[in-house]
Design a protein around this motif. Structure first.
Motif, short mmCIF file in Angstrom:
data_model
loop_
_atom_site.label_atom_id
_atom_site.label_comp_id
_atom_site.label_asym_id
_atom_site.label_seq_id
_atom_site.Cartn_x
_atom_site.Cartn_y
_atom_site.Cartn_z
N ASP A 33 0.82 -1.21 0.00
CA ASP A 33 0.00 0.00 0.00
C ASP A 33 0.86 1.26 0.00
O ASP A 33 0.41 2.32 -0.44
N HIS B 112 -10.22 1.36 -4.30
CA HIS B 112 -11.03 2.08 -3.31
C HIS B 112 -10.25 2.26 -2.02
O HIS B 112 -10.22 3.34 -1.44
N ARG B 113 -9.62 1.19 -1.57
CA ARG B 113 -8.86 1.26 -0.33
C ARG B 113 -7.69 2.24 -0.44
O ARG B 113 -7.40 2.98 0.49
N GLU C 187 -9.49 5.85 -0.67
CA GLU C 187 -10.30 6.28 0.48
C GLU C 187 -9.73 5.87 1.83
O GLU C 187 -10.23 6.31 2.86
N ARG C 188 -8.75 4.96 1.82
CA ARG C 188 -8.13 4.46 3.05
C ARG C 188 -9.13 3.74 3.96
O ARG C 188 -9.04 3.81 5.18
N ARG C 189 -10.09 3.08 3.32
CA ARG C 189 -11.08 2.30 4.07
C ARG C 189 -11.75 1.33 3.11
O ARG C 189 -11.64 1.45 1.90
N SER C 190 -12.46 0.36 3.67
CA SER C 190 -13.25 -0.57 2.86
C SER C 190 -14.50 0.14 2.36
O SER C 190 -15.01 1.06 3.02
N ARG D 146 -18.37 0.95 1.63
CA ARG D 146 -19.64 0.72 2.31
C ARG D 146 -20.55 -0.07 1.38
O ARG D 146 -20.36 -0.06 0.16
#
Length: 146
Positions: free
Chosen positions: A65, A129-130, A133-136, A138
């Motif tokens: 990452d 996306h990760r 956005e640094r997240r899973s 929705r």
């Protein structure tokens, strides 16, 4: 392949597929190990970490990452035909080889090709996306295009 896990400077004893056959293939020229499928659950992460642990050179990493960007993932995706050609040619060469390890490695290359034609696009869109956005994502959230 793009993702947090990778094998860079591994040895040539081909232990990766023994530990994580659904995630690792071998290169023909050097025996280097290549992580081709990201783990999806804790058991798969554990198998991939075991593959890393069994590599005497410590050539695995999980900080992808920090190296991949959305642009570099998209560039890799545009060039995936090179991976297909390499895997197809090597699979053909190893499918009927007298060495049973090479025949087994051909099975891994077949799995890689199936992944390349199947789940990989969706996996890379989730990975994009990760990265962005640094997240899973929705539920029902639109994923980025490759």
């Amino acid at each position: 392949m793009p993702g947090p896990f990778y094998a860079a400077d591994t040895d040539t004893c081909w232990t990766g597929r023994m530990a994580a056959p659904d995630h690792v293939v071998h290169d023909d020229a050097t025996g280097q190990e290549i992580v081709y499928r990201r783990p999806r659950n804790a058991v798969e992460v554990d198998r991939l970490l075991y593959a890393a642990w069994t590599d005497p050179l410590g050539g695995y990493g999980w900080d992808g990452d920090q190296h991949w960007t959305p642009d570099s993932v998209r560039a890799w995706w545009r060039e995936r035909a090179r991976l297909r050609e390499w895997a197809t040619d090597l699979r053909v060469a190893w499918s009927d080889h007298s060495d049973p390890y090479r025949r087994e490695a051909a099975t891994g290359l077949s799995d890689l090709l199936l992944h390349l034609d199947g789940e990989l696009e969706a996996d890379l869109r989730l990975y994009l996306h990760r990265l962005e956005e640094r997240r899973s994502p929705r539920p029902a959230e639109r994923l980025p295009e490759l």
